[in-house]
Motif scaffolding. Sequence first.
Motif, PDB file in Angstrom:
ATOM      1  N   PHE A 192       0.854  -1.192   0.000  1.00 28.58           N
ATOM      2  CA  PHE A 192       0.000   0.000   0.000  1.00 28.58           C
ATOM      3  C   PHE A 192       0.887   1.238   0.000  1.00 28.58           C
ATOM      4  N   SER A 193       0.393   2.322  -0.584  1.00 28.02           N
ATOM      5  CA  SER A 193       1.051   3.612  -0.361  1.00 28.02           C
ATOM      6  C   SER A 193       0.588   4.113   1.002  1.00 28.02           C
ATOM      7  N   VAL A 194       1.303   5.066   1.550  1.00 26.37           N
ATOM      8  CA  VAL A 194       0.888   5.646   2.827  1.00 26.37           C
ATOM      9  C   VAL A 194      -0.502   6.283   2.659  1.00 26.37           C
ATOM     10  N   SER A 195      -0.754   6.929   1.535  1.00 29.91           N
ATOM     11  CA  SER A 195      -2.078   7.530   1.280  1.00 29.91           C
ATOM     12  C   SER A 195      -3.178   6.481   1.303  1.00 29.91           C
ATOM     13  N   GLU A 196      -2.927   5.328   0.686  1.00 32.32           N
ATOM     14  CA  GLU A 196      -3.930   4.255   0.677  1.00 32.32           C
ATOM     15  C   GLU A 196      -4.192   3.732   2.079  1.00 32.32           C
ATOM     16  N   MET A 197      -3.144   3.606   2.891  1.00 37.08           N
ATOM     17  CA  MET A 197      -3.312   3.155   4.265  1.00 37.08           C
ATOM     18  C   MET A 197      -4.153   4.151   5.056  1.00 37.08           C
ATOM     19  N   ILE A 198      -3.867   5.446   4.879  1.00 36.95           N
ATOM     20  CA  ILE A 198      -4.616   6.488   5.583  1.00 36.95           C
ATOM     21  C   ILE A 198      -6.097   6.423   5.221  1.00 36.95           C
ATOM     22  N   LYS A 199      -6.388   6.242   3.934  1.00 37.43           N
ATOM     23  CA  LYS A 199      -7.787   6.125   3.497  1.00 37.43           C
ATOM     24  C   LYS A 199      -8.438   4.895   4.103  1.00 37.43           C
ATOM     25  N   ASP A 200      -7.716   3.752   4.117  1.00 36.15           N
ATOM     26  CA  ASP A 200      -8.256   2.521   4.672  1.00 36.15           C
ATOM     27  C   ASP A 200      -8.558   2.660   6.165  1.00 36.15           C
ATOM     28  N   LEU A 201      -7.733   3.440   6.858  1.00 30.24           N
ATOM     29  CA  LEU A 201      -7.950   3.664   8.289  1.00 30.24           C
ATOM     30  C   LEU A 201      -8.970   4.767   8.556  1.00 30.24           C
ATOM     31  N   ASP A 202      -9.516   5.351   7.492  1.00 34.60           N
ATOM     32  CA  ASP A 202     -10.526   6.409   7.574  1.00 34.60           C
ATOM     33  C   ASP A 202     -10.018   7.618   8.366  1.00 34.60           C
ATOM     34  N   LEU A 203      -8.798   8.038   8.040  1.00 41.29           N
ATOM     35  CA  LEU A 203      -8.187   9.188   8.692  1.00 41.29           C
ATOM     36  C   LEU A 203      -8.114  10.361   7.720  1.00 41.29           C
ATOM     37  N   ASP A 204      -8.076  11.568   8.250  1.00 46.13           N
ATOM     38  CA  ASP A 204      -7.938  12.779   7.458  1.00 46.13           C
ATOM     39  C   ASP A 204      -6.461  13.152   7.412  1.00 46.13           C
ATOM     40  N   ALA A 205      -5.862  13.067   6.219  1.00 48.84           N
ATOM     41  CA  ALA A 205      -4.423  13.312   6.078  1.00 48.84           C
ATOM     42  C   ALA A 205      -4.014  14.703   6.533  1.00 48.84           C
ATOM     43  N   ASP A 206      -4.932  15.654   6.520  1.00 48.27           N
ATOM     44  CA  ASP A 206      -4.619  17.019   6.948  1.00 48.27           C
ATOM     45  C   ASP A 206      -4.525  17.150   8.462  1.00 48.27           C
ATOM     46  N   LYS A 207      -5.013  16.143   9.185  1.00 45.14           N
ATOM     47  CA  LYS A 207      -5.064  16.242  10.642  1.00 45.14           C
ATOM     48  C   LYS A 207      -4.165  15.231  11.341  1.00 45.14           C
ATOM     49  N   ILE A 208      -3.236  14.642  10.593  1.00 44.52           N
ATOM     50  CA  ILE A 208      -2.343  13.645  11.184  1.00 44.52           C
ATOM     51  C   ILE A 208      -0.901  13.886  10.758  1.00 44.52           C
ATOM     52  N   VAL A 209      -0.002  13.248  11.486  1.00 40.71           N
ATOM     53  CA  VAL A 209       1.410  13.173  11.118  1.00 40.71           C
ATOM     54  C   VAL A 209       1.757  11.690  11.100  1.00 40.71           C
ATOM     55  N   VAL A 210       2.490  11.276  10.065  1.00 42.90           N
ATOM     56  CA  VAL A 210       2.905   9.881   9.946  1.00 42.90           C
ATOM     57  C   VAL A 210       4.408   9.797  10.183  1.00 42.90           C
ATOM     58  N   GLU A 211       4.768   8.940  11.127  1.00 42.32           N
ATOM     59  CA  GLU A 211       6.179   8.645  11.378  1.00 42.32           C
ATOM     60  C   GLU A 211       6.442   7.251  10.828  1.00 42.32           C
ATOM     61  N   LEU A 212       7.390   7.155   9.919  1.00 40.17           N
ATOM     62  CA  LEU A 212       7.736   5.882   9.296  1.00 40.17           C
ATOM     63  C   LEU A 212       9.170   5.538   9.675  1.00 40.17           C
ATOM     64  N   ASN A 213       9.318   4.448  10.403  1.00 44.93           N
ATOM     65  CA  ASN A 213      10.640   3.988  10.841  1.00 44.93           C
ATOM     66  C   ASN A 213      11.428   5.100  11.547  1.00 44.93           C
ATOM     67  N   LEU A 214      10.753   5.738  12.499  1.00 51.37           N
ATOM     68  CA  LEU A 214      11.321   6.764  13.380  1.00 51.37           C
ATOM     69  C   LEU A 214      11.604   8.105  12.700  1.00 51.37           C
ATOM     70  N   GLU A 215      11.106   8.310  11.473  1.00 51.02           N
ATOM     71  CA  GLU A 215      11.267   9.590  10.796  1.00 51.02           C
ATOM     72  C   GLU A 215       9.916  10.105  10.329  1.00 51.02           C
ATOM     73  N   ILE A 216       9.665  11.390  10.558  1.00 52.46           N
ATOM     74  CA  ILE A 216       8.409  11.988  10.111  1.00 52.46           C
ATOM     75  C   ILE A 216       8.418  12.044   8.588  1.00 52.46           C
TER      76      ILE A 216
END
Length: 63
Positions: A13-37
């Motif tokens: 999945f892309s990070v965008s696809e995961m965010i959509k699947d989790l029903d989250l608003d990308a404008d209101k979250i921060v994603v940290e991937l492997n300890l890096e924003i």
Amino acid sequence: MIVNGKKKNYEGFSVSEMIKDLDLDADKIVVELNLEILPKDEYDKTILKEDDKIEIVAFVGGG
């Protein structure tokens, strides 16, 4: 992979696809991937792998 401390399967999945699947608003979250924003402009082109560790933090308003 681990998402917010829970084992999930978003491999491929892309990070965008995961965010959509989790029903989250990308404008209101921060994603940290492997300890890096991860910058928001990278969400569409970042493909998740089995051993990734992801933390998603949501902004909460209050007063």
